[in-house]
Design a protein around this motif. Structure first.
Motif, PDB file in Angstrom:
ATOM      1  N   GLU A  91       0.803  -1.222   0.000  1.00  0.00           N
ATOM      2  CA  GLU A  91       0.000   0.000   0.000  1.00  0.00           C
ATOM      3  C   GLU A  91       0.837   1.274   0.000  1.00  0.00           C
ATOM      4  N   THR A  92       2.072   1.208   0.458  1.00  0.00           N
ATOM      5  CA  THR A  92       2.901   2.418   0.520  1.00  0.00           C
ATOM      6  C   THR A  92       4.207   2.197  -0.236  1.00  0.00           C
ATOM      7  N   SER A  93       4.784   3.292  -0.686  1.00  0.00           N
ATOM      8  CA  SER A  93       6.060   3.194  -1.410  1.00  0.00           C
ATOM      9  C   SER A  93       7.156   2.665  -0.501  1.00  0.00           C
ATOM     10  N   GLU A  94       7.094   2.995   0.813  1.00  0.00           N
ATOM     11  CA  GLU A  94       8.091   2.483   1.746  1.00  0.00           C
ATOM     12  C   GLU A  94       8.061   0.961   1.805  1.00  0.00           C
ATOM     13  N   GLU A  95       6.859   0.390   1.829  1.00  0.00           N
ATOM     14  CA  GLU A  95       6.738  -1.065   1.859  1.00  0.00           C
ATOM     15  C   GLU A  95       7.274  -1.674   0.572  1.00  0.00           C
ATOM     16  N   ARG A  96       6.970  -1.054  -0.551  1.00  0.00           N
ATOM     17  CA  ARG A  96       7.436  -1.593  -1.822  1.00  0.00           C
ATOM     18  C   ARG A  96       8.961  -1.541  -1.916  1.00  0.00           C
ATOM     19  N   ILE A  97       9.542  -0.416  -1.523  1.00  0.00           N
ATOM     20  CA  ILE A  97      10.998  -0.283  -1.571  1.00  0.00           C
ATOM     21  C   ILE A  97      11.655  -1.326  -0.674  1.00  0.00           C
ATOM     22  N   GLU A  98      11.087  -1.510   0.498  1.00  0.00           N
ATOM     23  CA  GLU A  98      11.653  -2.474   1.444  1.00  0.00           C
ATOM     24  C   GLU A  98      11.560  -3.896   0.899  1.00  0.00           C
ATOM     25  N   LEU A  99      10.419  -4.221   0.213  1.00  0.00           N
ATOM     26  CA  LEU A  99      10.269  -5.553  -0.369  1.00  0.00           C
ATOM     27  C   LEU A  99      11.260  -5.776  -1.510  1.00  0.00           C
ATOM     28  N   VAL A 100      11.466  -4.759  -2.342  1.00  0.00           N
ATOM     29  CA  VAL A 100      12.444  -4.881  -3.428  1.00  0.00           C
ATOM     30  C   VAL A 100      13.832  -5.112  -2.860  1.00  0.00           C
ATOM     31  N   GLU A 101      14.185  -4.369  -1.798  1.00  0.00           N
ATOM     32  CA  GLU A 101      15.497  -4.551  -1.174  1.00  0.00           C
ATOM     33  C   GLU A 101      15.656  -5.970  -0.633  1.00  0.00           C
ATOM     34  N   ARG A 102      14.590  -6.472  -0.020  1.00  0.00           N
ATOM     35  CA  ARG A 102      14.655  -7.842   0.503  1.00  0.00           C
ATOM     36  C   ARG A 102      14.785  -8.844  -0.639  1.00  0.00           C
ATOM     37  N   GLY A 103      14.104  -8.565  -1.765  1.00  0.00           N
ATOM     38  CA  GLY A 103      14.222  -9.461  -2.910  1.00  0.00           C
ATOM     39  C   GLY A 103      15.626  -9.465  -3.485  1.00  0.00           C
ATOM     40  N   ARG A 104      16.206  -8.269  -3.589  1.00  0.00           N
ATOM     41  CA  ARG A 104      17.587  -8.192  -4.101  1.00  0.00           C
ATOM     42  C   ARG A 104      18.541  -8.941  -3.171  1.00  0.00           C
ATOM     43  N   ALA A 105      18.362  -8.743  -1.878  1.00  0.00           N
ATOM     44  CA  ALA A 105      19.212  -9.438  -0.913  1.00  0.00           C
ATOM     45  C   ALA A 105      19.039 -10.947  -1.036  1.00  0.00           C
ATOM     46  N   LEU A 106      17.816 -11.384  -1.313  1.00  0.00           N
ATOM     47  CA  LEU A 106      17.546 -12.813  -1.464  1.00  0.00           C
ATOM     48  C   LEU A 106      18.319 -13.377  -2.655  1.00  0.00           C
ATOM     49  N   LEU A 107      18.325 -12.624  -3.769  1.00  0.00           N
ATOM     50  CA  LEU A 107      19.016 -13.102  -4.964  1.00  0.00           C
ATOM     51  C   LEU A 107      20.517 -13.200  -4.745  1.00  0.00           C
ATOM     52  N   GLU A 108      21.056 -12.282  -3.932  1.00  0.00           N
ATOM     53  CA  GLU A 108      22.495 -12.313  -3.660  1.00  0.00           C
ATOM     54  C   GLU A 108      22.893 -13.555  -2.871  1.00  0.00           C
TER      55      GLU A 108
END
Length: 934
Positions: A91-108
């Motif tokens: 619902e918020t851009s903060e949540e989306r940014i945080e999820l993308v960061e977690r996804g990137r960290a997951l791929l690493e």
């Protein structure tokens, strides 16, 4: 990011801690059901089954951290898919940014995984969010932050998608070479891998192309548009790294949405570069193909409007808009269908922005086309008005102003009126309650200014060409008149309210195509008339009739409107509305309306009044109606009392007493429902502690009614005895005694009618005497104490009837049981009755018979004499009474009997008709009189 704002930190801190026992329990259960499953799998299956997504994410993240790198791939793929879903619903851009960061960290954490597909999934979710923001930005919707977020998203994913496209292209080439070499690799597995890689390459190029296309369109970056064209070329059969060409586009593939949209994206890029004609040609390819999906075809008009505006081809755009708005011919004249709200908004943004540039720069290239641009702006606003998109109209005019609209026709006046009205409403809200007329001079002035502007629009020469927005102006004129009426007094205010209602009603007549606005307009017209009726002192019959007529129209057209309930209640309580009609209106209130509870309660009150005033032949039905309406309310209020709502206590007591009154008045009392209501009321009274003795007495009376209706006469008598000890029990003691007496009388008479036998008649006659005697003593004592107006005709008749009933019952006790005491009592009571009604034939006859049987000849003779003297001579009852009198007289005084018989023969030579003549002759013979020839 601070720990407090980190969703993952919150999840781990609260979710896992709170769910530890849940995990253990679910794992244990799962292992018992399937011993072969490990605890982690069991936990994850349980969380997934029950939709506990955030806890599942935390579980997977924690499990990945403690799993060997070689076994992480499957877990990472599962978690990445969940991240993609969460990105879609964030619902918020903060949540989306945080999820993308977690996804990137997951791929690493898993470079050995198929990271291209995983990254593509995350990028696609981010792209979807950016696309929504970009489309809103094109229409100048949203905030500057939204636009910046979209640009940031596209810039980020474009880089990654380009990398994915390049790496998967290399993989495709490698797999193709392997396929050509026909080595030892399983052809089926190789084909599947190649197909998957091609799909990933296509999607990566498609998303990269649109990410860069959006960036180019939003920023004017031509190099970025060229890069985007290269990506689209991969899907549109262009040579490697080359833009698409119309001749090479695979038109048969346009049935696939991503292929068709790649052509649209190429048109957007060519427009940014400045190649307007090529951009339009690309759109024609999509438009002319029979294979194009409808969802893509629907977006073509907006894309063409944008491309023509950016290419400053305003004349061509004007032709496009005219053709798109052209409707059917009616009466030889072409009609116009308004553009969709989105298209009209887009046209307004583009044309008004162009006018703003022209006005600020003398060298603007579009200056020569100003007239066309201004007409397009007028069209956009007119079509928004026709669509009733007032919010879009106001937003555009606030953003760009209306100074550029030099035309003084309806639309420009309409826009100014809307702006003035909005300013007035804003000032009203700042001044206080904006739901009622204002008394603030500054606000009133703004409303009056708005009304003037709106009237100018309404009366514009071309206003008739804009029926829908003109109806809006009529509605707003009515509202401004209503809200500004607070500064008026007396007849001036009444006139303003009436005028407001007239305008609002007039507006509603032109809003058949817009039920929402029509209902709003009618509702406000009713409110204006309601206010006027409250202020009026002359009865306002005409005003009320008009209000009721509008209200009934509203209810007929909008029965499910949230305001229907309150309106029905107002109608039901209007002066002059009969209770029966009021109930019918109240029962129309929708069950889910906020006013439903109040309507049910008011209907119940009216139904009780109808029951109490009903005619005897309608009373049973009226009682049942009331009971059916009141019982659910009683139960609801009892629940409220139980939950601590003290305001419901009195409602339970009052409604319960009324319900008992109705239920126990039925010919066949509903004792089960009555007992339930009685228990509810007693429970509330007992819980209160402070009892009202008058109510307690009444409830004992109701309990006695139930006892009698169920055949428990002893219980009813016990309650009468209790009532005799209560200071407030006299009224209900007497009422209960009457019940006991009445029941005994009914049973006694039924026993005699049905020939139930001497024993039953004697039993019930005894009860009539017992209950009637007690009641008689009570009433006489009350009369002596001045508590009862026994000298009134009604009470005197009631006492006479009571004594007569007791007298008759005691007579039966003699007749059927040879009770001499009862006989003597009956004789005395009959004599007392004759003192009240000396000529009562029933009493005289019964007294004559009882006295004769008791040997009281003089009393009997007097009774027979008085009875005969009151009857019509020559009638059958007269002959009978005369014969009984002379027969008894012959036993007492034979000489008097002989004289009487001689006199009878003189008056009746044949002694009377059969059988009386023979009976009189027999009496003569017994007395020794000379027999006369007959």
């Amino acid at each position: 990011m601070c720990p407090q704002s980190n969703p993952r930190a919150r999840l781990i801190r609260h979710g896992i801690a709170a769910g530890a026992l849940l995990f253990a329990a679910s794992a244990g259960y799962a292992q018992r059901a399937d011993p072969g499953r490990d605890p982690d799998t069991a936990i994850e299956a349980y969380l997934e089954k029950n939709g506990l997504r955030e806890l599942l994410v935390a579980q997977l993240e924690e499990r990945i951290d403690r799993t060997k790198a070689s076994k992480r791939i499957e877990l990472v793929e599962r978690l990445a898919a969940i991240y993609a879903e969460m990105l879609e619903t964030a619902e918020t851009s903060e949540e989306r940014i945080e999820l993308v960061e977690r996804g990137r960290a997951l791929l690493e954490k898993t470079p050995e995984a198929d990271s291209a597909d995983l990254r593509l999934s995350l990028d696609r979710a981010s792209f979807t969010r950016g696309e929504r923001l970009a489309e809103r930005a094109r229409l100048l919707l949203g905030t500057p932050d939204d636009r910046r977020e979209a640009e940031s998203i596209f810039a980020s994913v474009a880089i990654d998608l380009s990398r994915i496209a390049k790496s998967t292209n290399n993989r495709v080439r490698t797999l193709e070479k392997q396929e050509e070499s026909a080595g030892d690799i399983d052809p089926e597995l190789l084909g599947e891998a190649l197909s998957k890689a091609r799909r990933t390459r296509s999607m990566a190029n498609y998303l990269a192309g649109w990410s860069k296309a959006y960036l180019a369109e939003m920023t004017g970056d031509k190099p970025k548009a060229i890069e985007a064209l290269a990506h689209f070329g991969w899907l549109l059969n262009a040579p490697a790294s080359q833009p698409p060409t119309i001749g090479r586009i695979p038109t048969a593939m346009l049935e696939f949405e991503h292929v068709a949209r790649s052509v649209v994206g190429s048109a957007v890029c060519e427009s940014v570069i400045g190649k307007t004609d090529k951009a339009l040609a690309l759109l024609r390819v999509v438009e002319e193909s029979d294979n194009t999906p409808a969802v893509v075809r629907d977006e073509l008009p907006a894309r063409r409007i944008t491309i023509l505006a950016h290419g400053e081809q305003w004349v061509q755009l004007a032709e496009l808009v005219e053709n798109r708005r052209a409707g059917d011919s009616v009466g030889g004249e072409l009609t116009h269908d308004p553009l969709s709200a989105g298209e009209a908004r887009l046209l307004g943004v583009l044309s008004l922005a162009a006018l703003e540039r022209i006005d600020s720069s003398k060298s603007d290239r579009s200056r020569s086309q100003r007239k066309e641009i201004e007409n397009l702006a007028q069209v956009s606003l007119a079509d928004l008005a026709a669509r009733n998109e007032l919010g879009h109209m106001l937003d555009l005019t606030i953003r760009f102003g209306v100074g550029s609209l030099s035309d003084d026709g309806f639309i420009s006046r309409h826009v100014r009126g809307l702006r003035d009205y909005q300013n007035a409403r804003k000032a009203h809200a700042e001044a206080g309650d904006d739901k009622s007329p204002t008394e603030a001079p500054r606000v009133i002035d703004r409303y009056r200014r708005a009304a003037t502007t709106l009237r100018s629009a309404f009366d514009a020469p071309d206003a008739s060409e804009h029926a829908s927005p003109r109806a809006t102006d009529a509605m707003l004129i009515g509202l401004t008149t209503y809200y500004s009426s607070g500064g008026l007094r007396g007849s001036a205010r009444l006139e303003a309210l009436d005028d407001a209602a007239t305008w609002l009603l007039r507006a509603s007549e032109g809003m058949d195509a817009d039920p929402k606005r029509q209902s709003d307009s009618l509702s406000m017209a009713i409110k204006a008339l309601d206010d006027a009726m409250e202020l009026s002192t002359d009865g306002s019959f005409d005003r009320q009739a008009k209000r009721d007529e509008i209200a009934l129209w509203f209810l007929d057209r909008f029965p499910d409107d949230s305001r229907a309930g309150a309106l029905l209640i107002r109608l039901a309580t209007s002066e002059g509305v009969a209770d029966e009609q009021g109930v019918a209106l109240l029962q129309r209130v929708p069950q889910d309306a906020s006013a439903a509870d109040g309507a049910k309660r008011l209907a119940a009150r009216k139904l009780y009044t109808l029951y109490r005033t009903a005619r005897p032949n309608q009373r049973q039905w009226a009682a049942q109606r009331y009971a059916d309406a009141a019982e659910p309310l009683l139960l609801h209020d009892r629940m409220l009392v139980s939950s601590g709502d003290d305001s419901a206590v009195n409602r339970v007591i009052v409604r319960g007493r009324r319900l008992l009154d109705a239920l126990l008045s039925l010919d066949s009392p509903d004792t089960a429902r009555a007992q339930s209501a009685l228990d509810l009321v007693r429970g509330v009274i007992d819980a209160q502690g402070d009892r009202d003795n008058a109510i307690v007495s009444e409830l004992r009376y109701r309990q006695a009614q139930i006892a009698l209706a169920t055949g428990s006469e002893a219980e009813a008598q016990r309650l009468v005895d209790e009532l005799e000890t209560m200071s407030t029990g006299d009224t209900y003691r007497d009422a209960t005694a009457r019940l006991l007496h009445r029941r005994a009388v009914i049973a006694w008479r039924d026993a005699k009618r049905s020939s139930a036998g001497d024993e039953a008649i004697i039993q019930w006659a005894n009860r009539v005497v017992d209950h009637g005697g007690r009641l008689l003593l009570t009433l006489q004592e009350s009369a002596r104490n001045g508590d009862t107006a026994t000298d009134s005709q009604t009470d005197a008749s009631a006492l006479f009837a009571l004594r007569a009933t007791i007298a008759e019952a005691t007579a039966d006790l003699w007749r059927y049981n040879k009770d001499a005491d009862a006989r003597d009592l009956s004789i005395g009571m009959h004599e007392s009755l004759l003192r009240v009604e000396p000529n009562n034939r029933t009493v005289l006859r019964r007294l004559a018979e009882l006295a004769e049987e008791a040997g009281k000849s003089e009393t009997a003779l007097d009774a027979w004499r008085r009875l005969a003297s009151g009857l019509t001579p020559g009638s059958e009852p007269w002959f009978e009474a005369r014969l009984r009198q002379l027969t008894l007289l012959a036993r007492v005084d034979q000489s008097r009997a002989v004289a009487a018989l001689k006199q009878h023969r003189i008056l009746w030579p044949d002694l009377g008709p059969a059988p009386w003549g023979d009976r009189f002759a027999d009496l003569e013979q017994r007395l020794g009189l000379v027999e006369v020839e007959r």
